[in-house]
Design a protein around this motif. Structure first.
Motif, PDB file in Angstrom:
ATOM      1  N   ILE A 497       0.843  -1.099  -0.188  1.00 43.40           N
ATOM      2  CA  ILE A 497       0.106   0.189  -0.108  1.00 43.40           C
ATOM      3  C   ILE A 497       0.817   1.110   0.039  1.00 43.40           C
ATOM      4  O   ILE A 497       1.680   1.501   0.925  1.00 43.40           O
ATOM      5  CB  ILE A 497      -0.935   0.214   1.205  1.00 43.40           C
ATOM      6  CG1 ILE A 497      -1.863  -1.278   1.107  1.00 43.40           C
ATOM      7  CG2 ILE A 497      -1.778   1.345   1.274  1.00 43.40           C
ATOM      8  CD1 ILE A 497      -2.416  -1.445   2.686  1.00 43.40           C
ATOM      9  N   ALA A 530      -4.323  -4.772   3.203  1.00 43.79           N
ATOM     10  CA  ALA A 530      -5.136  -4.623   1.973  1.00 43.79           C
ATOM     11  C   ALA A 530      -6.209  -5.522   2.027  1.00 43.79           C
ATOM     12  O   ALA A 530      -7.266  -5.077   1.242  1.00 43.79           O
ATOM     13  CB  ALA A 530      -4.232  -4.496   0.613  1.00 43.79           C
ATOM     14  N   LYS A 534      -9.675  -2.823   1.113  1.00 46.82           N
ATOM     15  CA  LYS A 534      -9.343  -2.092   0.152  1.00 46.82           C
ATOM     16  C   LYS A 534     -10.115  -2.098  -1.012  1.00 46.82           C
ATOM     17  O   LYS A 534      -9.819  -1.514  -2.097  1.00 46.82           O
ATOM     18  CB  LYS A 534      -8.024  -1.879  -0.051  1.00 46.82           C
ATOM     19  CG  LYS A 534      -6.887  -1.568   1.026  1.00 46.82           C
ATOM     20  CD  LYS A 534      -7.322  -0.267   1.675  1.00 46.82           C
ATOM     21  CE  LYS A 534      -6.477   0.058   2.792  1.00 46.82           C
ATOM     22  NZ  LYS A 534      -6.810   1.175   3.448  1.00 46.82           N
ATOM     23  N   GLU A 560      -7.503   2.181  -3.730  1.00 48.14           N
ATOM     24  CA  GLU A 560      -8.582   1.614  -2.559  1.00 48.14           C
ATOM     25  C   GLU A 560      -9.797   1.885  -2.517  1.00 48.14           C
ATOM     26  O   GLU A 560     -10.064   3.028  -3.207  1.00 48.14           O
ATOM     27  CB  GLU A 560      -7.850   2.151  -1.359  1.00 48.14           C
ATOM     28  CG  GLU A 560      -8.022   3.756  -1.025  1.00 48.14           C
ATOM     29  CD  GLU A 560      -7.337   4.173   0.316  1.00 48.14           C
ATOM     30  OE1 GLU A 560      -6.893   3.300   0.971  1.00 48.14           O
ATOM     31  OE2 GLU A 560      -7.449   5.347   0.618  1.00 48.14           O
TER      32      GLU A 560
END
Length: 566
Positions: A497, A530, A534, A560
């Motif tokens: 991320i 994630a 996300k 995201e």
């Protein structure tokens, strides 16, 4: 202060959000796109890995690889199955002492799993039993396709634990927790002069922390951990390589020829080490919010401190772009106001009607924890508003400790759990100090500490002196950081991320480049972890690989998709 890779909080903020609504006015949980439902566009069918034969059992370990596992319905939830197995304390001496590993299995909802998915939530020292017990952390498709297995690594939780408090101190922690729950803190720490058994007789003043004091604290703590642990020698055998060997035992006991694995945060380092040690045994492996195994511990801490501070700035920008933000001016001004609130709380803790008052160290920890899940940032804004405008730390106290508003769990049970966790919280120290060699001397450590304060002036306090700590800790291995190739392993999906506060994005990029066969999934956004947090693009990519072995043709970027709790 111990050295640490900050604890992974994957999925925990969902629970925080739910309970915080009880303490914050006008708090409503919006629909959660990370629920257990199958993401739109995802596939629900599963294809097993083509692995015709079981790998050979390492010599001398036959009794461990071939032991019978007695699965029973878990005492806390009959929808799960629990078991305990034996592994060697020291793999160099498999005929010597043994320790217990606790497992918790979430059976496949289809009744026809393609295998077992082993998981690790990070830490190091995170509980795999707790992770698999949480709702919404796996998709419906994944739950249908696999039996999902969580385990407490050696030294952690329900496995043979590293225990650093005496029985009397654990009783004192439990009693203090019960008192907090029943009476609140409206009299503001009326027993503030009493020693906290979790911290020793003198609370740590981070501003006075030095390499020498850190080294001494670590030596005293390690002696206590060795003294009070049920297996005193465990402190020398909690390294990641030993945990990776444990995972291969669990793979075999699950009946799988290949290890299918979802590791998050530190769990990515564990997964990468497994792939290096057992490349032929790797099945479908996903490493989410990845750590770079080639770096030294001190470099990890400096880069992590910088990432945390950057995340705080992203939060302030988010706050100021919304409504009812108590942080005025530009981003620099907003960060300075948070710093001032921490300094104020250090001098005069914020009153709270639940639990203890909120001091500067507690506020700092809460801020760091809340950086992990940006879907909960509006909750943090509401809590900071109460603190700044009304000098009320109640909402912050609840974000720190959601159990304060847990009216369903038996208070005694909660108190005893808190005591066990307090006694076990330094498992992270044992693991880090075994995994990383001590580098440098006191002058270099002072320079590193100054660098941490430079890159993280707000939230970097307490992250300093990792090598001094491990020198004092005194329990080491000969492991050296290095790049991991995992030559011969099946392809590995690495996830990073861009605004991760705990494992900077560059680490995922570097790990993917090191591995001989890897694909990088980049998530543009903030927060840590994630999968199931996300949005569909991320979840579908991970599910498609774990369930069908399908990877993107080339490295992929997802934006995201989050919804705020407010």
């Amino acid at each position: 202060m111990r050295t640490k890779m900050i604890h992974n909080k994957v999925a925990a903020p969902l629970a925080v959000a739910a309970v915080a609504c009880l303490a914050l006015s006008a708090c409503t949980a919006v629909s959660d796109n990370r629920s257990g439902s199958t993401a739109s566009g995802g596939t629900t069918s599963a294809i097993p890995v083509d692995a015709p034969s079981m790998p050979p059992v390492p010599a001398g370990l036959e009794s461990f690889y071939q032991q019978k596992v007695d699965w029973k319905d878990c005492a806390d939830d009959a929808s799960f199955q629990c078991a305990t197995v034996k592994v060697p304390l020291d793999y160099a001496n498999p005929s010597g002492k043994t320790i217990d590993l606790a497992m918790k299995r979430l059976p496949s909802t289809s009744g026809e799993p393609i295998g077992t998915l082993l998981t690790n939530p990070g830490g190091p020292g995170g509980s795999g039993l707790e992770y698999v017990s949480q709702e919404g952390v796996f998709s419906d498709a994944l739950r249908a396709g696999y039996d999902i297995l969580g385990f407490d690594p050696r030294g952690v939780g329900e496995s043979t634990p590293l225990t650093c408090l005496s029985p009397q101190e654990m009783s004192e922690v439990a009693e203090a927790t019960l008192q907090q729950k029943s009476s609140g803190a409206t009299n503001q720490q009326q027993d503030n002069d009493a020693a906290d058994p979790r911290q020793g007789s003198t609370p740590v003043d981070f501003e006075e922390e030095t390499a020498e004091s850190t080294e001494q604290t670590a030596a005293e703590l390690a002696a206590r951990c060795k003294q009070y642990s049920p297996e005193p020698d465990l402190i020398d055998h909690m390294d990641t390589a030993s945990v990776a060997r444990d995972m291969d035992v669990l793979r075999a006991l699950s009946g799988d020829a290949r290890l299918h694995y979802l590791g998050i945060s530190y769990g990515t380092y564990l997964g990468a080490r497994y792939a290096e040690m057992f490349p032929a045994n790797v099945g479908r492996m996903v490493l989410d919010s990845a750590q770079d195994p080639s770096q030294e511990n001190a470099d990890n801490v400096v880069q992590q401190a910088e990432a945390i501070e950057k995340s705080l700035r992203a939060y302030v920008e988010h706050c100021q772009a919304g409504e009812d933000c108590p942080l005025t001016g530009d981003v620099d001004s907003g960060v300075e106001q948070i710093r001032q609130l921490i300094e104020k709380a250090n001098t005069t803790p914020l009153p709270s009607t639940l639990g203890d008052s909120v001091d500067g160290a507690t506020l700092t920890k809460t801020l760091i924890d809340m950086m992990y899940d940006n879907s909960a940032w509006d909750l943090l804004t509401a809590a900071l508003s109460q603190a700044i405008k009304n000098n009320d730390g109640t909402a912050l106290a609840v974000l720190t400790n959601p159990s304060l508003v847990d009216d369903e769990t038996d208070p005694q049970e909660l108190a005893e759990k808190e005591a066990r966790e307090a006694a076990n919280e330094n498992a992270i120290s044992a693991i880090d100090c075994l995994d990383y060699p001590v580098r440098g001397d006191e002058s270099e450590w002072d320079e590193q500490a100054a660098r941490i304060q430079e890159v993280a002036p707000t939230l970097g306090t307490g992250l300093t002196y990792p090598d001094a700590f491990c020198k004092g800790w005194g329990h080491h291995t000969d492991n050296q950081p290095g790049e991991i190739r995992a030559t011969g392993a099946a392809p590995i999906l690495v996830v990073g991320i861009t605004g991760d506060p705990a494992t900077p994005y560059q680490w995922a990029n570097d790990l993917a480049a090191q591995l001989d066969s890897a694909r990088l999934l980049t998530v543009e956004g903030n927060g840590h972890g994630a999968y199931k947090r996300k949005g569909d693009c991320v979840d579908n990519t991970i599910d498609n690989y774990l369930l069908r072995g399908e990877l993107p043709e080339k490295d992929l970027t997802c934006k995201e998709e989050i919804e705020q709790y407010y």
